[in-house]
Every structure is written in structure tokens, then in C-alpha cells.
Design a protein around this motif. Sequence first.
Motif, PDB file in Angstrom:
ATOM      1  N   LEU A   1      -4.561  -5.983   4.298  1.00 37.84           N
ATOM      2  CA  LEU A   1      -3.514  -6.038   5.467  1.00 37.84           C
ATOM      3  C   LEU A   1      -2.365  -4.766   5.428  1.00 37.84           C
ATOM      4  CD1 LEU A   1      -1.844  -9.143   3.478  1.00 37.84           C
ATOM      5  CD2 LEU A   1      -2.105  -8.487   6.061  1.00 37.84           C
TER       6      LEU A   1
ATOM      7  N   THR B   1       2.471  -8.692  -2.916  1.00 31.83           N
ATOM      8  CA  THR B   1       1.268  -8.224  -2.617  1.00 31.83           C
ATOM      9  C   THR B   1       0.440  -7.162  -3.764  1.00 31.83           C
ATOM     10  OG1 THR B   1       2.129  -8.441  -0.086  1.00 31.83           O
ATOM     11  CG2 THR B   1      -0.494  -7.770  -0.263  1.00 31.83           C
TER      12      THR B   1
ATOM     13  N   LYS C   1       0.598  -3.221   4.783  1.00 32.70           N
ATOM     14  CA  LYS C   1       1.576  -3.210   3.319  1.00 32.70           C
ATOM     15  C   LYS C   1       2.914  -2.732   2.758  1.00 32.70           C
ATOM     16  CE  LYS C   1      -2.761  -3.459   0.404  1.00 32.70           C
ATOM     17  NZ  LYS C   1      -3.476  -3.338   1.311  1.00 32.70           N
TER      18      LYS C   1
ATOM     19  N   ASN D   1       3.851  -6.012   4.931  1.00 27.67           N
ATOM     20  CA  ASN D   1       3.733  -7.254   4.019  1.00 27.67           C
ATOM     21  C   ASN D   1       3.756  -7.053   2.886  1.00 27.67           C
ATOM     22  OD1 ASN D   1       2.084  -9.473   5.979  1.00 27.67           O
ATOM     23  ND2 ASN D   1       1.234  -7.552   6.327  1.00 27.67           N
TER      24      ASN D   1
ATOM     25  N   TYR E   1      -9.159 -10.176   2.126  1.00 29.18           N
ATOM     26  CA  TYR E   1      -7.987  -9.713   3.273  1.00 29.18           C
ATOM     27  C   TYR E   1      -6.570  -9.360   2.787  1.00 29.18           C
ATOM     28  CZ  TYR E   1      -3.841 -12.348   4.927  1.00 29.18           C
ATOM     29  OH  TYR E   1      -2.728 -12.545   6.236  1.00 29.18           O
TER      30      TYR E   1
ATOM     31  N   ILE F   1       3.887 -11.621  -0.068  1.00 24.08           N
ATOM     32  CA  ILE F   1       2.753 -12.981   0.619  1.00 24.08           C
ATOM     33  C   ILE F   1       2.761 -13.865   0.198  1.00 24.08           C
ATOM     34  CG2 ILE F   1       0.549 -11.913  -0.309  1.00 24.08           C
ATOM     35  CD1 ILE F   1      -0.297 -13.095   3.321  1.00 24.08           C
TER      36      ILE F   1
END
Lengths: 205, 205
Positions: A23, A66, A25, A28, A19, A31
Amino acid sequence: MINEIPEISLKRLPVYLNYLRNLDKEKNKYISSGAIALALGMGEVLVRKDLAYTEAVGRPKIGYLTEELITALESFLHCNEVRNAVIVGVGGIGRAILGYGGFKNYGIEMVAAFDSDEKKIGTTVAGKPVLSTTEFKSGLKQYNADMAVLTVPASAAQAVANELYEAGIKAILNFAPVQLTYPKHVIVRNIDVAARLAVLSTLIK
Amino acid sequence: MINEIPEISLKRLPVYLNYLRNLDKEKNKYISSGAIALALGMGEVLVRKDLAYTEAVGRPKIGYLTEELITALESFLHCNEVRNAVIVGVGGIGRAILGYGGFKNYGIEMVAAFDSDEKKIGTTVAGKPVLSTTEFKSGLKQYNADMAVLTVPASAAQAVANELYEAGIKAILNFAPVQLTYPKHVIVRNIDVAARLAVLSTLIK
């Protein structure tokens, strides 16, 4: 550390990793366990507990960086070490798995295959050599592999597994629909596609 | 009844069934939960609890009549009803699953496949017709199927799944290494072969 994590938690780590890798990056940078839980339809406490087995450190109200969390998961799952595996049984499923590119996401390489069919031995499938099932010991040594994906017919599975134990295999992922007996120093886990579908069909009844 | 059984228990029922079916019935007219537990490397209490979800009745000190227990498990898992499923994505894994004979053990039939490749549409694979992914609704209706095995590339999986939800699918067994989002009335479960192997490799480290 590994010994402490329950297998049920361990099995979820690749799900989180997958997951996070997908994403964006840029959007995000951080996270939270809550955001992961929401996206994956899991409970937040569960996600936080699972991630606590890794060395990732979340910050209150901000969450994890992240990229750091990805690195922690990859490290825990040994994704940056090369680990070699072989396919035993070059039928439909075996062939498909040999050609599957997803193993490299976890640092795993399918290095060779084994079959008992003289017509297949000596050929290559998806660029991987097909060796004889009489050569497990030398073949595993030559290709430095200690894991096998077993895709032989159910009737042959236990006998072939016994030979793999003898040859020093450490882990088997078994697609044959039989429960294999195995010695304590070997780990065997099963994927039974038909059984999984039967369970799904029962759930929707 | 179905709603009461935890999915984790439900997933073990095919394992018991498979084991019992392969037993020599002459020598094993009766079978105890202890004997099943021993053979499968599980705890006896766990086995007894799981089996209690079915209508099988064990007798103290004797166990279950083996044939009765098989019948109870088959009934619980709806093995004697025909349930149709389709493959979506006729690549290596999809092809292998289409040709796999083990589904009939659970009364499941792979009736058709779907693909977006014009070269594949209209052909048959393992005797099953390949339909276009633009025809999910009519195809599922025509073949009376409400379950799908999804074997498309990861990049296409969510979009294809959305179309399957739209067409009325009830359950998806997803081989693509992505966590699909899904509406409440659909059940999606995943088989990620690479992730399973990554977990095994972590366990033997």
C-alpha cells in the motif's frame, strides 16, 4: 497465542501483510478491516477476526494505523527473526526455490541444499552450498536450520523425509506428490502444483 | 454437481486419488473410508463426506471397490479429458514447472509458455514453444488452452494477468506474491511458497 489461531486463519496473515506492505503509506495512514476485505475479496468479519489474533488494535470508524498493523503481523509471523531453511533435492524446482528472493520478506533464509547426486554435492547453487543427503544431521546443525523444502522425486520422498525426521527437522514443505507419514513432533505440509491445477480445471468445467 | 462441492473438499480429492493410485491393488481390492482416513491422518467422517461428492458407492463394512473409487475420482476431476495449460513467465519456477511430469496424472498438459524477453521468444523449453506475451489471444487459441500458471515477477503480475483476462483465460494459478484482482468469470488461486514456509515456521515456534 500461536496455539489458539486456527491454521486456516494463520495462512491468511501473510496475505494481509503482503497487501499492506504494498500500500501507499502516505495515502493510507489508516486502514480498516472493511477496506482490506474489499481489496482482497474477503468478508469483513473474517478479516477482523483474523487480525484479532495479532496484537493490533483497530479504532472504531478509523481502523488500524497501517504501520502498526504491519508491525503486528510481522511480529506474529516472526518476520524479524532469522529462521533458516534448507532445500532437499536440487532439481528444477529446488534450483528455482534456491534462487527465489521472496523468503527474506518473512525473515526466512535458504541457507543450504542437499542432494544425493555426487556431481552436485560440493557445488553451489544460487550461492548456496549443496551438501550430501548422508549428512542431514551435521548439515542442519552446521547451518542452524530446522525447516526443509522437499523437492525430491515422489518415489524417494518418504525415505528422505524419514531421514530428515531422524536428523531433527521440525517442519517440511513437501513438493513431492505423495502424502508423507510423519511423527507427531514434525509438521508436514504439501504443495502439489499439478493437483492445484486439476482443482482449478474442475472449477471452470 | 461441481457447484455443490465446497472447494475445500474438492482440494482433498486429488489427495485421495494420489493415495489410492499408489496402493497395491492386489492387496487392497476394497478400501474403506476409515482406512483412507487413517492412512492420511484425516477424520473418517470428513473422508466419507468428501467421497460422497463423487459417484463412488461404498458398501457397508466392506468399503469401496478400489478401482471403482479411483475411476470415480478421475471422472470427477476430469483426469481423462485433455486440458491444456500454459506457463506465463519463463524464469526459474516457470522452467521447472514446464519440465515437471506430474500434470499428466490429471490429464493436464503444459502446451506452451509465454515470456516478454526477446531472447526467450521463439525458443523451446522442455520441448514447449516460448511465445511472446504480446500474443496471448492468438497463442491461447492456437494451443487450445484456457488455464495459465503465472510465474512472472510480482511487479508485473497484475498487468500480465489483466492481459490474460482480456485474452479469455479462465483460470490462473499465481506464483507471484501479490493478490491479483480478477473479473468474476475468471478463477485465480495463489501459491506463495515463502508465505507457506512463514506459516510453517510460525507453527513450530
